[in-house]
Design a protein around this motif. Structure first.
Motif, short mmCIF file in Angstrom:
data_model
loop_
_atom_site.label_atom_id
_atom_site.label_comp_id
_atom_site.label_asym_id
_atom_site.label_seq_id
_atom_site.Cartn_x
_atom_site.Cartn_y
_atom_site.Cartn_z
N ARG A 85 3.82 30.17 -36.78
CA ARG A 85 4.89 30.94 -37.43
C ARG A 85 4.67 31.11 -38.93
N SER A 87 5.98 25.58 -33.84
CA SER A 87 6.31 26.06 -32.49
C SER A 87 6.37 24.86 -31.54
N GLY A 128 9.68 28.93 -40.49
CA GLY A 128 10.20 29.04 -39.13
C GLY A 128 9.96 27.82 -38.28
#
Length: 237
Positions: free
Chosen positions: A112, A194, A191
């Motif tokens: 991200r 993941s 972000g």
């Protein structure tokens, strides 16, 4: 104390000269002259007290008067941090982590990540400036940017942590710290990591941790982690 830097000197050095740019700064800007004292480090823990023997703005020459050796830190902190979208935020982290006391930094490119390219030369200048400003004698190591997967494959000694925001079983970083241990800690992008990256890290013996009850920006999380480790070790010694 104003600190200067020369990576090419060691305990055997008796005299040395600064390059033209640094010489001009010393003589023209700082108005130093013959017999003035300059303090210099090689970034490897040595502090040199030197005396100017030739105050030339083309080639300032100094003679070593004494050398002090700083003790090696009893722990080694390596932060692997995803570069932030805004460069100034990552640069702020580099500056503050250097002032607090970090040994190694690796920019990691994650799933991200919004920024995948860094200006290593500029980052190194910021770290060097922060080292001199804080009168530190150890220059932190800055590695080339590397992908998250490549970094995970590397062998890291000591304690390994990954700080993330997912609602999973995590412990506080402070609960898991041990004194005088090498530490590798992963901090993700805006972000977050993941799910695949978190799972891969756990498979490779990285322990999931939280840095507190609030959601932190990447650069804030990195500085908080750095301070937590340094403060914990100072209290333990």
């Amino acid at each position: 104390m104003q600190l200067f830097y020369n990576p090419d000197i060691d305990e055997t050095t008796e005299t040395f000269s600064f390059d033209k740019e640094e010489s001009r700064h010393i003589i023209k800007v700082l108005r130093k002259k013959d017999s003035d004292i300059l303090h210099v480090t090689n970034g490897l823990g040595l502090l040199f007290e030197t005396e100017i023997t030739l105050a030339s703005d083309n080639k300032c020459i100094v003679e070593v008067r004494s050398i002090q050796k700083s003790p090696q830190p009893k722990f080694y902190l390596h932060l692997a941090v995803a570069p932030t979208k805004m460069n100034d935020r990552f640069e702020w982290f580099l500056e503050k982590a250097t002032e607090i006391g970090i040994q190694e930094i690796t920019p990691i490119i994650c799933d991200r990540s919004e920024r995948k390219v860094i200006n290593k030369e500029r980052f190194e200048k910021i770290i060097l400036s922060a080292m001199k400003q804080s009168n530190e004698t150890f220059l932190p190591k800055l590695n080339e940017a590397i992908s998250f997967k490549e970094f995970i494959k590397q062998k890291n000694e000591g304690l390994q942590f990954i700080a993330h925001c997912e609602e999973t079983d995590k412990k506080s970083l402070k609960e898991l710290l041990k004194p005088n241990k090498n530490i590798t800690l992963l901090i993700g992008p805006e972000g977050d990591f993941s799910e695949k990256e978190i799972a891969l890290a756990v498979e490779n013996k990285f322990q999931p941790v939280t840095l507190g009850n609030t959601r932190l920006r990447t650069e804030t999380a990195a500085v908080v982690a750095c301070h937590s480790v340094v403060f914990f070790n100072e209290k333990s010694n």
